[in-house]
Structures are given as structure tokens and as C-alpha cells.
Design a protein around this motif. Structure first.
Motif, PDB file in Angstrom:
ATOM      1  N   TRP A 314       0.860  -1.173   0.000  1.00  0.00           N
ATOM      2  CA  TRP A 314       0.000   0.000   0.000  1.00  0.00           C
ATOM      3  C   TRP A 314       0.900   1.228   0.000  1.00  0.00           C
ATOM      4  O   TRP A 314       2.059   1.157   0.434  1.00  0.00           O
ATOM      5  N   VAL A 315       0.425   2.345  -0.480  1.00  0.00           N
ATOM      6  CA  VAL A 315       1.296   3.519  -0.569  1.00  0.00           C
ATOM      7  C   VAL A 315       1.843   3.917   0.808  1.00  0.00           C
ATOM      8  O   VAL A 315       2.967   4.382   0.942  1.00  0.00           O
ATOM      9  N   THR A 316       1.043   3.691   1.847  1.00  0.00           N
ATOM     10  CA  THR A 316       1.502   4.036   3.189  1.00  0.00           C
ATOM     11  C   THR A 316       2.761   3.238   3.552  1.00  0.00           C
ATOM     12  O   THR A 316       3.659   3.740   4.217  1.00  0.00           O
ATOM     13  N   VAL A 391      -4.691   6.912   9.258  1.00  0.00           N
ATOM     14  CA  VAL A 391      -4.725   7.141   7.809  1.00  0.00           C
ATOM     15  C   VAL A 391      -5.623   6.120   7.118  1.00  0.00           C
ATOM     16  O   VAL A 391      -5.765   5.007   7.594  1.00  0.00           O
ATOM     17  N   GLY A 392      -6.201   6.533   6.018  1.00  0.00           N
ATOM     18  CA  GLY A 392      -6.897   5.582   5.151  1.00  0.00           C
ATOM     19  C   GLY A 392      -8.357   5.878   4.947  1.00  0.00           C
ATOM     20  O   GLY A 392      -8.915   5.572   3.903  1.00  0.00           O
ATOM     21  N   GLU A 393      -8.976   6.473   5.950  1.00  0.00           N
ATOM     22  CA  GLU A 393     -10.402   6.768   5.892  1.00  0.00           C
ATOM     23  C   GLU A 393     -10.662   7.900   6.870  1.00  0.00           C
ATOM     24  O   GLU A 393      -9.838   8.137   7.750  1.00  0.00           O
ATOM     25  N   PRO A 394     -11.836   8.500   6.765  1.00  0.00           N
ATOM     26  CA  PRO A 394     -12.197   9.416   7.846  1.00  0.00           C
ATOM     27  C   PRO A 394     -12.261   8.604   9.141  1.00  0.00           C
ATOM     28  O   PRO A 394     -12.769   7.492   9.146  1.00  0.00           O
ATOM     29  N   ASP A 416      -4.155  12.811  12.362  1.00  0.00           N
ATOM     30  CA  ASP A 416      -5.079  12.219  11.390  1.00  0.00           C
ATOM     31  C   ASP A 416      -4.641  12.750  10.032  1.00  0.00           C
ATOM     32  O   ASP A 416      -4.830  13.921   9.718  1.00  0.00           O
ATOM     33  N   TRP A 418      -4.503  13.061   6.065  1.00  0.00           N
ATOM     34  CA  TRP A 418      -5.209  12.848   4.791  1.00  0.00           C
ATOM     35  C   TRP A 418      -4.225  12.915   3.634  1.00  0.00           C
ATOM     36  O   TRP A 418      -3.482  13.891   3.503  1.00  0.00           O
ATOM     37  N   TRP A 419      -4.242  11.898   2.823  1.00  0.00           N
ATOM     38  CA  TRP A 419      -3.431  11.885   1.600  1.00  0.00           C
ATOM     39  C   TRP A 419      -3.869  10.706   0.763  1.00  0.00           C
ATOM     40  O   TRP A 419      -4.791   9.981   1.140  1.00  0.00           O
ATOM     41  N   GLN A 420      -3.229  10.525  -0.379  1.00  0.00           N
ATOM     42  CA  GLN A 420      -3.646   9.491  -1.332  1.00  0.00           C
ATOM     43  C   GLN A 420      -2.422   8.855  -1.996  1.00  0.00           C
ATOM     44  O   GLN A 420      -1.338   9.433  -1.975  1.00  0.00           O
ATOM     45  N   THR A 421      -2.644   7.702  -2.622  1.00  0.00           N
ATOM     46  CA  THR A 421      -1.583   7.096  -3.428  1.00  0.00           C
ATOM     47  C   THR A 421      -1.037   8.152  -4.391  1.00  0.00           C
ATOM     48  O   THR A 421       0.171   8.270  -4.594  1.00  0.00           O
ATOM     49  N   ALA A 503      -9.315  15.601  -6.167  1.00  0.00           N
ATOM     50  CA  ALA A 503      -8.958  14.506  -5.262  1.00  0.00           C
ATOM     51  C   ALA A 503     -10.012  13.394  -5.247  1.00  0.00           C
ATOM     52  O   ALA A 503      -9.732  12.290  -4.813  1.00  0.00           O
ATOM     53  N   ASP A 505     -12.586  13.347  -3.353  1.00  0.00           N
ATOM     54  CA  ASP A 505     -13.201  13.262  -2.022  1.00  0.00           C
ATOM     55  C   ASP A 505     -14.195  14.403  -1.800  1.00  0.00           C
ATOM     56  O   ASP A 505     -14.043  15.482  -2.374  1.00  0.00           O
ATOM     57  N   ARG A 520     -15.199   9.437  -0.294  1.00  0.00           N
ATOM     58  CA  ARG A 520     -15.170   9.587  -1.742  1.00  0.00           C
ATOM     59  C   ARG A 520     -16.442  10.277  -2.213  1.00  0.00           C
ATOM     60  O   ARG A 520     -17.517  10.038  -1.687  1.00  0.00           O
ATOM     61  N   LYS A 614     -10.331  -0.337   3.311  1.00  0.00           N
ATOM     62  CA  LYS A 614     -11.399   0.600   2.950  1.00  0.00           C
ATOM     63  C   LYS A 614     -12.642  -0.190   2.556  1.00  0.00           C
ATOM     64  O   LYS A 614     -12.546  -1.157   1.809  1.00  0.00           O
TER      65      LYS A 614
HETATM   66  C1  7RM Z   1      -3.002   7.027   2.157  1.00  0.00           C
HETATM   67  C2  7RM Z   1      -4.177   6.387   1.460  1.00  0.00           C
HETATM   68  C3  7RM Z   1      -6.896   7.597  -0.523  1.00  0.00           C
HETATM   69  C4  7RM Z   1      -8.276   7.906  -0.021  1.00  0.00           C
HETATM   70  C5  7RM Z   1      -8.552   9.374   0.098  1.00  0.00           C
HETATM   71  C6  7RM Z   1      -9.665   9.404   1.151  1.00  0.00           C
HETATM   72  C7  7RM Z   1      -9.246   8.301   2.097  1.00  0.00           C
HETATM   73  C8  7RM Z   1      -7.135   8.581   3.425  1.00  0.00           C
HETATM   74  C9  7RM Z   1      -7.819   9.819   5.074  1.00  0.00           C
HETATM   75  C10 7RM Z   1      -8.903   9.601   4.205  1.00  0.00           C
HETATM   76  C11 7RM Z   1     -10.261  10.883   5.542  1.00  0.00           C
HETATM   77  C12 7RM Z   1      -8.038  10.613   6.251  1.00  0.00           C
HETATM   78  N1  7RM Z   1      -4.094   6.318   0.104  1.00  0.00           N
HETATM   79  N2  7RM Z   1      -8.439   8.824   3.198  1.00  0.00           N
HETATM   80  N3  7RM Z   1      -6.746   9.163   4.569  1.00  0.00           N
HETATM   81  N4  7RM Z   1     -10.117  10.138   4.443  1.00  0.00           N
HETATM   82  N5  7RM Z   1      -9.286  11.132   6.435  1.00  0.00           N
HETATM   83  N6  7RM Z   1      -7.079  10.851   7.152  1.00  0.00           N
HETATM   84  O1  7RM Z   1      -5.103   5.968   2.100  1.00  0.00           O
HETATM   85  O2  7RM Z   1      -4.934   6.023  -2.207  1.00  0.00           O
HETATM   86  O3  7RM Z   1      -5.274   4.237  -0.596  1.00  0.00           O
HETATM   87  O4  7RM Z   1      -6.621   6.196  -0.458  1.00  0.00           O
HETATM   88  O5  7RM Z   1      -8.457   7.403   1.311  1.00  0.00           O
HETATM   89  O6  7RM Z   1     -10.882   9.053   0.558  1.00  0.00           O
HETATM   90  O7  7RM Z   1      -8.936   9.916  -1.140  1.00  0.00           O
HETATM   91  S1  7RM Z   1      -5.216   5.642  -0.845  1.00  0.00           S
END
Ligand code: 7RM
Length: 649
Positions: A314-316, A391-394, A416, A418-421, A503, A505, A520, A614
Motif C-alpha cells: 500500500w502507498v503508506t 490514515v486511510g479513511e475518515p 489524522d 489525509w493523503w492518497q496514493t 482529489a 473526495d 469519496r 477501505k
Molecule cells: C493514504 C491512502 C486515498 C483515499 C482518500 C480518502 C481516504 C485517506 C484519510 C482519508 C479521511 C483521512 N491512500 N483517506 N486518509 N479520508 N481522512 N485521514 O489511504 O490512495 O489508498 O486512499 O483514502 O478518501 O482519497 S489511498
């Protein structure tokens, strides 16, 4: 639709200020410093990033330009050359870090191994030299399909050292997924293992590779690490045991320098439809993003023992197990197996035993810990911990508070993030010691990041209203393209609004300018003209004492637009009943308002999730609508969960 903003339904108002103690020792210790640097990073980005790139990275050849920005294509640090592996390893040699632990590894069966920076450097050099002998050259693609063992890190860094482009495929993926990814990037080589340990069983990595390579014409060799010792088939001429492959190869490898924009890795991420997207990251900008954020967001110190629970698939795992921490000379704790093996307290037990100080995990894991029960946590002291991350979701406020109280003992700041691949590095997060936190909010942007929330017409929504999240400025660790599909790259991220990165989101800013990501945008529902983020309904459900986890989706409804269908798993000890269903509907109505009262609540044994945890709402949407489950399900962790949901209809 008339109302294009997302109805703000959260009632979360708690605020947690950093302790004076934490603040006094923080790497970035004052709000004034953050504000000054942030202002510079957005007003004079080239000056800011140019300075940081010189400070944080070791260059072989200095860059001439900071940014060439031909929307949507960015080139960072043009004219410069460097080697990522050298930045993660060689530059720590000859310093006090040389004999410091780079990796502390614990296998699921309990085997522990420590590699110092010097030792890790030797292993990477030896493996890189062996790969070079095999004929691997700069630009070649290499698939890595391995368990969470030190050799996975060695493989990644050896590729980086050679300028080969790795694509790590999560060890839980099927042979079908391996085949698609390998064929998309035409990998020459696959690095795997005879298996890995997960919940006391062997994950059949080599067997999966064998099935995949029947249909991957680009693959010339498969290198196989002996991890479990079980018997596997080896194909003469194609397959080589790792230990035989490196035997007698000197641990010496002169690293070449590569251009700042040389490709570093491709990481496949599932699109909502169609084939997975090969997100491409390059050398200097990516490394700068992950190095800086690791230092600042995790307040990293020389003495920390840092544990990020993400798999390297996973990117993390790329950014915050391997590249960011090692570039900073950190001690990384790495665990192979399941969090509930042999017992649900495995993480807490290991944290105490190894003295882990920083712990970074995902909300889905936190909710699992909650479901397993507090007793497993209370058996352990956790006194070494000083900082927690999510990380990963709200993260729903309920889980945040549990994390804060039970794991952090009210003492550890929670970041907490927030970021993405696609963003490569953390974009929005509290800075510990500076940013007061609110449960469920990722708070404020990191340096250089300009998040904006816009409605469907591209107009900024007022504070408190929701909309779609965009980033208004290029940043060093941004994805450069989608491998082999630049058109899809443009379409996916850059056409929603000219000049802005989309993004995908839904989010809102609150009255303090804090960012709340609600999930999303495809998951935002329109209920009688109100746009509601599924995360907020789910958060309300999970605040009920009987509920462990919840997922909400919309079912097309002639009257309301969307009817709310909620899938709920219960905590140990709670029983499904018609009364509980009614109680949950009433609970959501009370927490959010009558407009969000679920039309249907369904109890489930499990929810369909991706390998990274997720929830796959797309699948639930299809189930709620009574249709077949279609589209890409290669990222689904466990299909039996879906089968069970379908049979319950
Ligand atoms: C690092 C990672 C990205 C998607 C992103 C959001 C959700 C990730 C948070 C979050 C709310 C957070 N990469 N997301 N972190 N939503 N608060 N702290 O997860 O590419 O696999 O996913 O994950 O929807 O767009 S990922």
C-alpha cells in the motif's frame, strides 16, 4: 439537483490542545513558525521547496530549476541528480546512525531480526549487484510480491539503487491481479517468497506467481526468498532462490545517480470501474515529500522506534515504512503478520516489548481493536508510546476518542493524516505540538498544500458547507502520470476544473478553517435534496454501543433521490434483532436529524473491504439495489463476505 452543497451534519465540537511538554520538544514547536513557513510555501513555492530540497536530500548533482509546470505535468528539481537508496542508506554511514537499528523485524511466528543501517546497506548492495549481474538495468520494471519481511525492503531499495522501477503487489492479491499488473508495466522480473505467515497459515505467494506467469510474457526470472521453508515448485532456468542468487556476490555496489524525474515506482490503485491505475512516482520530489512529512508530522526523533502497520503493498508502506523513515535515519519496527495472532493483543504486546514510540495505523484497524474489547489493551502498559497516527479513511469521533483514551492514555497527540496514493505524501494533518486537534478532522494543510472545496460549478462553498476537494497548487510528491495512460491521468485528475487537482473526495471546512474529509465523492448521497456524506451517517451508527462498524450506501428512490441503506456489524456480545434495527434508525435520527434516518438497517457478519481496509461501498450499493456484483473486485479482501451478504437478502 438543486442543492449542490453537502449538508453538514457533524456535531463534533471537542478540541484537544497539545500538552506543554510535547510542545516544548516538538520538531516544529510554534504555530507562528508553521504559519510563517506555510505562507512562504504557498507564496514563494520555488524558494521554499528549493531550500528544503537542499536541506533534506543529498544530491550528486545540484538541480538548476525548482519547478517546470506545464499543467498537468510537473517536473521538479530539473537538472539535478541523486540516488534514492543512497539517501536512505549510504548517507547515514560514517555517522552516529551507522550502527543504529534501521529495521527491527518480528515475524508472525515470533522470530525477531534487527538490521542496522550498515547491515541493511550491505544487503541492499549485495542484492543490487546480483540484479545487475542478471542484466537488470535502469528503467526496467520489477514486480515485488512478498510478505512483510526485511527482504521486501531490501528488494525495493535495490531497485531504487539500480534505477529499476518497482511495482509492489500486495501479498494478498490473487494471481489474476499479479498478471494484470505485471502485464500492464511489462515487468521483467518478479521477486517473491515461498510464502509468508498470516494468522498461523502460509500465504501461497510462489504458487500464485506460478499461476500468473503462465500469462505474463515479459517475465524472464522469478527470485524466491525462502521464508517458510515449505516445498514449492521451482522452474529450471526461470526461478532462482534468493540465497543462491546472492551467494558469493560481494556486498559492493557503486550507485549511479539518476535524474530528479527518473521513475521510482508504479503503484496500482483500483479505480471505481475498469482496470487498476498505475500511479507513477518519480525520484526527487517524491523523496522530498515523504522525508519532510515524516520528520514534521511524526515529530521524528533520533531515539524513536516507529511502527507503521501498513503493508508495503500500500502507498503508506512505501512512504511511511520504507522511504520516509529510512531517509530520516529512523528505527522502523516491521511486523509480518495479523494483529490478532495468536491473540488480539499482539500489537500492544509488541509495542511494550520493543519500546515502540510512534504508532501509525488505520481507522478500520482501530474499530477492530474496539470490537475485540478493551481488556486486550489493558493487559499492557503502552507507556513507551508518545504519538499516534491515523490514515486511510475518515476516522469517526468514536474511534478517535477510543484511540486517544485507551492507546494514547490521553497523553499522545493523534495525527489524522489525509493523503492518497496519488499525492505520494501526507497533504493535510495536524502538526503535533502545534495544531489543536478535533476528533474526526485532519485539520490543516501541510506546507505547499492548498486545499479548496468547490461546488459543481467550480465556485468555492462557504465554510461549513461541503463540496468537492481539490488541490490548487502542484506539490513535489505528486503523481506524474498513470503508467501508459496519460489520457486517463488527465481525465481522472485534471479536467473537473481547469488547473486544479481533483482529489475525488467530499469535504468541508469548519469555522476554524479545519478540513473534514467525508469520503469519496461517489459516496455522497442525495437524500431529499440534502447531500449527505456516508461517513457521517456511519459515524453516528458507530457511536451506538452495540455497533462495531457500519457502511452506508444509497438505493435509488423515486421519492427521495436516495434511500439510506446501512450495513452494520455488531460488537462482541450484541445481538441482532428487529428492536435493535429500530433503535439504530432512531439513534441516527437523533444524532444527525430525521432527514438521515436510515430506510433500512441490515446486520452483517462482515463488510466487504479492500486489502488496505477501505469499505467497498460500490459492492454494497449493488447489493442494496438487489443487483449482481459487477466491476473490478480484485482488490476485495474476502469474497465470502459478499456471498454472505447476498444470501441474507
Ligand atoms: C493514504 C491512502 C486515498 C483515499 C482518500 C480518502 C481516504 C485517506 C484519510 C482519508 C479521511 C483521512 N491512500 N483517506 N486518509 N479520508 N481522512 N485521514 O489511504 O490512495 O489508498 O486512499 O483514502 O478518501 O482519497 S489511498
Amino acid at each position: 439537483m438543486t442543492d449542490q452543497t453537502i449538508t453538514s451534519v457533524s456535531r463534533e465540537h471537542r478540541k484537544f490542545r497539545p500538552s506543554a511538554e510535547f510542545k516544548a520538544q516538538a520538531n516544529l514547536g510554534s504555530d507562528a513558525a508553521y504559519k510563517r513557513l506555510y505562507a512562504e510555501s504557498v507564496n514563494s513555492p520555488e524558494k521554499f521547496w528549493g531550500r528544503q530540497a537542499k536541506e533534506f536530500l543529498s544530491w550528486r548533482k545540484p538541480f538548476k530549476r525548482v519547478l517546470d509546470w506545464k499543467l498537468p505535468h510537473a517536473k521538479w528539481f530539473g537538472g539535478g541528480q541523486l540516488n534514492v537508496a543512497e539517501n536512505c542508506l549510504d548517507r547515514h554511514l560514517g555517522t552516529a546512525r551507522e550502527n543504529k537499528a534501521a529495521l527491527i523485524f518480528e515475524g508472525e511466528p515470533g522470530d525477531v531480526r534487527t538490521l542496522t543501517y550498515k547491515q541493511l546497506h550491505r544487503e541492499v548492495c549485495r542484492f543490487a549487484a546480483a540484479l545487475a549481474r542478471l542484466g537488470l538495468v535502469k528503467g526496467d520494471r520489477v514486480a515485488i510480491y512478498m510478505p512483510m519481511v526485511p527482504e521486501a525492503v531490501v528488494a525495493m531499495l535495490a531497485c531504487a539503487r539500480l534505477g529499476a522501477v518497482h511495482t509492489v503487489i500486495f501479498g494478498g492479491f490473487s494471481s489474476e491481479s499479479i498478471k494484470d499488473r505485471v502485464n500492464d508495466c511489462k515487468a521483467k522480473l518478479i521477486i517473491t517468497a515461498d510464502g509468508g505467515w498470516r494468522r498461523g497459515k502460509i500465504v501461497e505467494l510462489k504458487a500464485n506467481v506460478d499461476r500468473a506467469v503462465v500469462n505474463t510474457p515479459s517475465v524472464e526470472h522469478v527470485i524466491v526468498l525462502r521464508r517458510t521453508g515449505q516445498l514449492v515448485e521451482m522452474t529450471e532456468g526461470r526461478d532462482r532462490w534468493w540465497h543462491e542468487f546472492v551467494a558469493g556476490v560481494p556486498a559492493e555496489h557503486a550507485a549511479k545517480a539518476f535524474d530528479s524525474e527518473h521513475p521510482l515506482f508504479i503503484l496500482y490503485t483500483s479505480g471505481s470501474t475498469g482496470k487498476p491505475k498505475g500511479v507513477l512516482h518519480t525520484t526527487a520530489g517524491y523523496l522530498l515529500g515523504v522525508t519532510m512529512t515524516t520528520k514534521h508530522v511524526f515529530d521524528l526523533k533520533e531515539t524513536d522506534v516507529y511502527f507503521c502497520t501498513a503493508d508495503i503493498g500500500w502507498v503508506t508502506g512505501h512512504s511511511y515504512v520504507v522511504y520516509g523513515p529510512l531517509a530520516n535515519g529512523a528505527t522502523v519496527f516491521m511486523y509480518e503478520g495479523a494483529p490478532n495472532h495468536p491473540e488480539p493483543d499482539r500489537f500492544w504486546e509488541m509495542i511494550d516489548r520493543h519500546g515502540v514510540t510512534i504508532f501509525y495505523t488505520a481507522p478500520t484497524a482501530i474499530r477492530a481493536f474496539m470490537r475485540w474489547g478493551d481488556d486486550y489493551v489493558k493487559r499492557h502498559s503502552l507507556k513507551s508510546l508518545r504519538l499516534l497516527g491515523s490514515v486511510g479513511e475518515p476516522i469517526n469521533p468514536e474511534a478517535w476518542m477510543w484511540y486517544h483514551n485507551l492507546i494514547g492514555k490521553k497523553r499522545c497527540p493523534i495525527v489524522d493524516t489525509w493523503w492518497q496514493t496519488e499525492t505520494g505524501a501526507i497533504m493535510v494533518s495536524p502538526l503535533p505540538g502545534i495544531t489543536p486537534t478535533k476528533p474526526g478532522s485532519c485539520t490543516r494543510p501541510y506546507f505547499g498544500v492548498v486545499p479548496v472545496i468547490l461546488d459543481e460549478k467550480g465556485v468555492a462553498v462557504p465554510k461549513g458547507s461541503g463540496g468537492r476537494l481539490f488541490l490548487a497548487k502542484p506539490w513535489p510528491s505528486m503523481l506524474r502520470t498513470l503508467w501508459g495512460d496519460d489520457d486517463r491521468f488527465k481525465k481522472q485528475y485534471w479536467t473537473e476544473l481547469e488547473g486544479y487537482y481533483f482529489a475525488g473526495d467530499g469535504a468541508r471546512f469548519d469555522e476554524d478553517g479545519y478540513l473534514w474529509v467525508v469520503g469519496r465523492i461517489d459516496d455522497v448521497l442525495n437524500v431529499s435534496g440534502h447531500r449527505i456524506g456516508t461517513a457521517e451517517v456511519e459515524s453516528a451508527l458507530v457511536s451506538h454501543p452495540a455497533v462495531a462498524e457500519a457502511a452506508t450506501v444509497g438505493r435509488p428512490d423515486a421519492l427521495k433521490g436516495h434511500a439510506l441503506v446501512c450495513f452494520v456489524t455488531l460488537k462482541n456480545g450484541s445481538l441482532a434483532s428487529p428492536e435493535l434495527k429500530e433503535a439504530l434508525r432512531a439513534h441516527v435520527a437523533k444524532e444527525i436529524g430525521a432527514l438521515a434516518r436510515p430506510d433500512d438497517v441490515r446486520f452483517a457478519a462482515g463488510l466487504p473491504k479492500t486489502r488496505s481496509g477501505k469499505i467497498m461501498r460500490r459492492i454494497l450499493k449493488e447489493i442494496a439495489g438487489g443487483g449482481d456484483v459487477k466491476g473490478d473486485i480484485t482488490t476485495l479482501e474476502d469474497f465470502s463476505v459478499v456471498a454472505a451478504l447476498q444470501s441474507e437478502e
